[in-house]
Design a protein around this motif. Structure first.
Motif, PDB file in Angstrom:
ATOM      1  N   VAL A 237     -18.761  34.156 110.756  1.00 38.92           N
ATOM      2  CA  VAL A 237     -20.180  34.466 110.943  1.00 38.92           C
ATOM      3  C   VAL A 237     -20.967  33.171 110.819  1.00 38.92           C
ATOM      4  CG1 VAL A 237     -19.917  36.798 110.018  1.00 38.92           C
ATOM      5  CG2 VAL A 237     -20.667  34.938 108.517  1.00 38.92           C
ATOM      6  N   SER A 238     -22.141  33.163 111.412  1.00 42.08           N
ATOM      7  CA  SER A 238     -23.032  32.010 111.289  1.00 42.08           C
ATOM      8  C   SER A 238     -23.798  32.084 109.982  1.00 42.08           C
ATOM      9  CB  SER A 238     -24.014  31.959 112.455  1.00 42.08           C
ATOM     10  OG  SER A 238     -23.328  31.791 113.672  1.00 42.08           O
ATOM     11  N   GLU A 239     -24.083  30.923 109.437  1.00 48.96           N
ATOM     12  CA  GLU A 239     -24.863  30.856 108.199  1.00 48.96           C
ATOM     13  C   GLU A 239     -26.191  31.597 108.398  1.00 48.96           C
ATOM     14  OE1 GLU A 239     -25.793  26.873 107.005  1.00 48.96           O
ATOM     15  OE2 GLU A 239     -26.083  27.424 104.901  1.00 48.96           O
ATOM     16  N   GLY A 240     -26.547  32.425 107.415  1.00 44.24           N
ATOM     17  CA  GLY A 240     -27.805  33.160 107.479  1.00 44.24           C
ATOM     18  C   GLY A 240     -27.704  34.528 108.143  1.00 44.24           C
ATOM     19  N   THR A 241     -26.548  34.848 108.723  1.00 41.92           N
ATOM     20  CA  THR A 241     -26.359  36.164 109.353  1.00 41.92           C
ATOM     21  C   THR A 241     -25.590  37.090 108.408  1.00 41.92           C
ATOM     22  OG1 THR A 241     -24.292  35.550 110.443  1.00 41.92           O
ATOM     23  CG2 THR A 241     -26.344  35.101 111.634  1.00 41.92           C
ATOM     24  N   PRO A 242     -25.619  38.402 108.682  1.00 45.38           N
ATOM     25  CA  PRO A 242     -24.945  39.345 107.772  1.00 45.38           C
ATOM     26  C   PRO A 242     -23.422  39.213 107.813  1.00 45.38           C
ATOM     27  CG  PRO A 242     -26.614  40.451 109.094  1.00 45.38           C
ATOM     28  CD  PRO A 242     -26.427  39.094 109.695  1.00 45.38           C
ATOM     29  N   VAL A 243     -22.841  39.594 106.677  1.00 46.12           N
ATOM     30  CA  VAL A 243     -21.381  39.605 106.525  1.00 46.12           C
ATOM     31  C   VAL A 243     -20.920  41.051 106.345  1.00 46.12           C
ATOM     32  CG1 VAL A 243     -19.435  38.912 105.069  1.00 46.12           C
ATOM     33  CG2 VAL A 243     -21.337  37.321 105.438  1.00 46.12           C
ATOM     34  N   LEU A 244     -19.841  41.416 107.047  1.00 45.65           N
ATOM     35  CA  LEU A 244     -19.216  42.723 106.868  1.00 45.65           C
ATOM     36  C   LEU A 244     -17.703  42.517 106.831  1.00 45.65           C
ATOM     37  CD1 LEU A 244     -19.042  45.845 106.838  1.00 45.65           C
ATOM     38  CD2 LEU A 244     -19.069  45.762 109.344  1.00 45.65           C
ATOM     39  N   LEU A 245     -17.093  42.829 105.700  1.00 49.78           N
ATOM     40  CA  LEU A 245     -15.641  42.783 105.564  1.00 49.78           C
ATOM     41  C   LEU A 245     -15.163  44.209 105.323  1.00 49.78           C
ATOM     42  CD1 LEU A 245     -15.205  39.622 103.288  1.00 49.78           C
ATOM     43  CD2 LEU A 245     -15.457  39.758 105.761  1.00 49.78           C
TER      44      LEU A 245
ATOM     45  N   ALA B 134     -25.277  35.200 105.034  1.00 48.78           N
ATOM     46  CA  ALA B 134     -24.143  34.376 104.621  1.00 48.78           C
ATOM     47  C   ALA B 134     -24.583  32.970 104.240  1.00 48.78           C
ATOM     48  CB  ALA B 134     -23.118  34.313 105.745  1.00 48.78           C
ATOM     49  N   HIS B 135     -23.889  32.435 103.248  1.00 48.36           N
ATOM     50  CA  HIS B 135     -24.112  31.059 102.800  1.00 48.36           C
ATOM     51  C   HIS B 135     -22.812  30.301 102.969  1.00 48.36           C
ATOM     52  CE1 HIS B 135     -24.903  27.745  99.958  1.00 48.36           C
ATOM     53  NE2 HIS B 135     -26.172  27.988 100.243  1.00 48.36           N
ATOM     54  N   MET B 136     -22.937  28.991 103.158  1.00 54.56           N
ATOM     55  CA  MET B 136     -21.727  28.177 103.372  1.00 54.56           C
ATOM     56  C   MET B 136     -20.729  28.348 102.229  1.00 54.56           C
ATOM     57  SD  MET B 136     -22.013  26.814 106.292  1.00 54.56           S
ATOM     58  CE  MET B 136     -20.600  25.719 106.220  1.00 54.56           C
ATOM     59  N   SER B 137     -21.235  28.539 101.021  1.00 58.83           N
ATOM     60  CA  SER B 137     -20.354  28.657  99.859  1.00 58.83           C
ATOM     61  C   SER B 137     -19.584  29.976  99.823  1.00 58.83           C
ATOM     62  CB  SER B 137     -21.165  28.521  98.565  1.00 58.83           C
ATOM     63  OG  SER B 137     -22.128  29.542  98.487  1.00 58.83           O
ATOM     64  N   ASP B 138     -19.896  30.889 100.757  1.00 56.25           N
ATOM     65  CA  ASP B 138     -19.169  32.170 100.810  1.00 56.25           C
ATOM     66  C   ASP B 138     -17.816  32.038 101.511  1.00 56.25           C
ATOM     67  OD1 ASP B 138     -22.277  33.921 101.473  1.00 56.25           O
ATOM     68  OD2 ASP B 138     -21.269  33.535  99.550  1.00 56.25           O
ATOM     69  N   ALA B 139     -17.559  30.908 102.139  1.00 62.81           N
ATOM     70  CA  ALA B 139     -16.282  30.715 102.834  1.00 62.81           C
ATOM     71  C   ALA B 139     -15.139  30.789 101.835  1.00 62.81           C
ATOM     72  CB  ALA B 139     -16.275  29.368 103.547  1.00 62.81           C
TER      73      ALA B 139
ATOM     74  N   GLY C 216      -5.872  40.597 102.659  1.00 54.79           N
ATOM     75  CA  GLY C 216      -6.904  39.575 102.612  1.00 54.79           C
ATOM     76  C   GLY C 216      -7.638  39.386 103.925  1.00 54.79           C
ATOM     77  N   THR C 217      -8.890  38.966 103.826  1.00 55.56           N
ATOM     78  CA  THR C 217      -9.705  38.588 104.979  1.00 55.56           C
ATOM     79  C   THR C 217     -10.260  37.198 104.719  1.00 55.56           C
ATOM     80  OG1 THR C 217     -10.383  40.849 105.477  1.00 55.56           O
ATOM     81  CG2 THR C 217     -11.758  39.071 106.357  1.00 55.56           C
ATOM     82  N   ARG C 218      -9.979  36.294 105.630  1.00 56.33           N
ATOM     83  CA  ARG C 218     -10.509  34.940 105.485  1.00 56.33           C
ATOM     84  C   ARG C 218     -11.869  34.870 106.155  1.00 56.33           C
ATOM     85  NH1 ARG C 218      -8.776  30.346 103.774  1.00 56.33           N
ATOM     86  NH2 ARG C 218      -6.683  31.173 103.516  1.00 56.33           N
ATOM     87  N   LEU C 219     -12.885  34.536 105.365  1.00 57.73           N
ATOM     88  CA  LEU C 219     -14.260  34.440 105.874  1.00 57.73           C
ATOM     89  C   LEU C 219     -14.600  32.983 106.144  1.00 57.73           C
ATOM     90  CD1 LEU C 219     -17.019  35.740 106.495  1.00 57.73           C
ATOM     91  CD2 LEU C 219     -17.592  35.442 104.075  1.00 57.73           C
ATOM     92  N   THR C 220     -14.987  32.713 107.379  1.00 55.76           N
ATOM     93  CA  THR C 220     -15.425  31.381 107.788  1.00 55.76           C
ATOM     94  C   THR C 220     -16.906  31.435 108.091  1.00 55.76           C
ATOM     95  OG1 THR C 220     -13.260  30.853 108.722  1.00 55.76           O
ATOM     96  CG2 THR C 220     -15.132  29.528 109.479  1.00 55.76           C
ATOM     97  N   ILE C 221     -17.651  30.458 107.589  1.00 54.66           N
ATOM     98  CA  ILE C 221     -19.085  30.393 107.833  1.00 54.66           C
ATOM     99  C   ILE C 221     -19.361  29.237 108.802  1.00 54.66           C
ATOM    100  CG2 ILE C 221     -21.374  30.292 106.800  1.00 54.66           C
ATOM    101  CD1 ILE C 221     -19.653  32.633 105.807  1.00 54.66           C
ATOM    102  N   ILE C 222     -20.020  29.556 109.881  1.00 51.87           N
ATOM    103  CA  ILE C 222     -20.332  28.542 110.900  1.00 51.87           C
ATOM    104  C   ILE C 222     -21.710  27.962 110.622  1.00 51.87           C
ATOM    105  CG2 ILE C 222     -20.620  28.138 113.368  1.00 51.87           C
ATOM    106  CD1 ILE C 222     -18.907  30.749 113.727  1.00 51.87           C
ATOM    107  N   PRO C 223     -21.811  26.626 110.507  1.00 43.07           N
ATOM    108  CA  PRO C 223     -23.121  26.023 110.177  1.00 43.07           C
ATOM    109  C   PRO C 223     -24.152  26.266 111.273  1.00 43.07           C
ATOM    110  CG  PRO C 223     -21.328  24.433 109.948  1.00 43.07           C
ATOM    111  CD  PRO C 223     -20.746  25.656 110.594  1.00 43.07           C
TER     112      PRO C 223
END
Lengths: 116, 114
Positions: free
Chosen positions: B13-21, B81-86, B107-114
């Motif tokens: 997800v991009s930084e600042g957008t919602p996260v759903l796992l 989302a925040h970068m530190s959530d990766a 497990g789900t690997r969460l990547t945050i796109i700047p």
């Protein structure tokens, strides 16, 4: 201590050798657990200690695996005659009494075991 | 037997957008459900837990999850989302029959796109 401490953090061993992994739980946590995390997989339950009760060993994958705990403190997980499939991160966790469901479990950083 | 299915192995997800796992569980008894996060080279940290109280559970770092019995789901969300959530996120279940045995998802690997 402030958290669950595991040692060593990394261990490389030759196939067929024995290894010992150590876990120091949080002081006062009577429940202690060992889990194994293989690459790309979730955690597998290995063994559970609660106070002076007999441990729940139902998750140990073979008789090469054993674990001991001294009272309500340090625990050691021993793997005899290591095999390559034993390569994994071994995680220890502790919790207050049997309150893991309520209080949550505190995990250590794990020991990464590599069998070559 | 209890089990957990994490529907996505990797989410970006991009930084600042919602996260759903997403997480679905199976349990024959009253389940307790947890989400744990694992940052690189760090131990597992409890994010939040459901233990038969309120179905909407709030955790640390702005995360929350809703227990839906009819859907057997316990999805993890965060509004921004925040970068530190990766990190790697694990959905975990235990039940009354074996309360001390945690069953972890893969497990789900969460990547945050700047």
């Amino acid at each position: 201590g402030a958290g669950v401490s595991q040692s060593p953090s990394n261990k490389v061993t030759e196939k067929g050798k024995d290894v010992e992994l150590r876990c120091d739980p949080i002081s006062g946590h009577t429940a202690l657990y060992w889990y194994r995390q293989r690459l790309g997989q979730g955690l597998e339950f290995l063994i559970y200690f609660q106070g002076n009760s007999a441990p729940d060993k139902s998750g140990l994958p073979s008789d090469r695996f054993s674990a001991e705990r001294t009272g309500e403190s340090v625990s050691t997980l021993t793997i005899q005659r290591t095999q390559q499939e034993d390569s994994a991160v071994y995680l220890c966790a502790s919790s207050l009494s049997t309150g893991g469901q309520v209080y949550g479990y505190t995990f250590g950083s794990g020991t990464r075991l590599t069998v070559v | 037997a209890q089990s957990v299915t994490q529907l996505d192995s990797h989410v970006s997800v991009s930084e600042g957008t919602p996260v759903l796992l997403r997480c679905n569980y199976s349990s024959s008894y009253s389940p307790s459900l947890f989400w744990y996060v694992q940052h690189p080279n760090k131990g597992l940290q409890l994010l939040l837990k459901y233990t038969s109280a309120a179905t909407l559970v709030k955790g640390i770092n702005g995360f929350e999850a809703e227990f839906k019995k009819s859907e057997t789901s316990f999805h993890l969300t965060k509004p921004s989302a925040h970068m530190s959530d990766a990190a790697e996120y694990f959905c975990v279940v235990s039940d009354l029959r074996s309360p001390e045995k945690l069953t972890f998802g893969t497990g789900t690997r969460l990547t945050i796109i700047p």
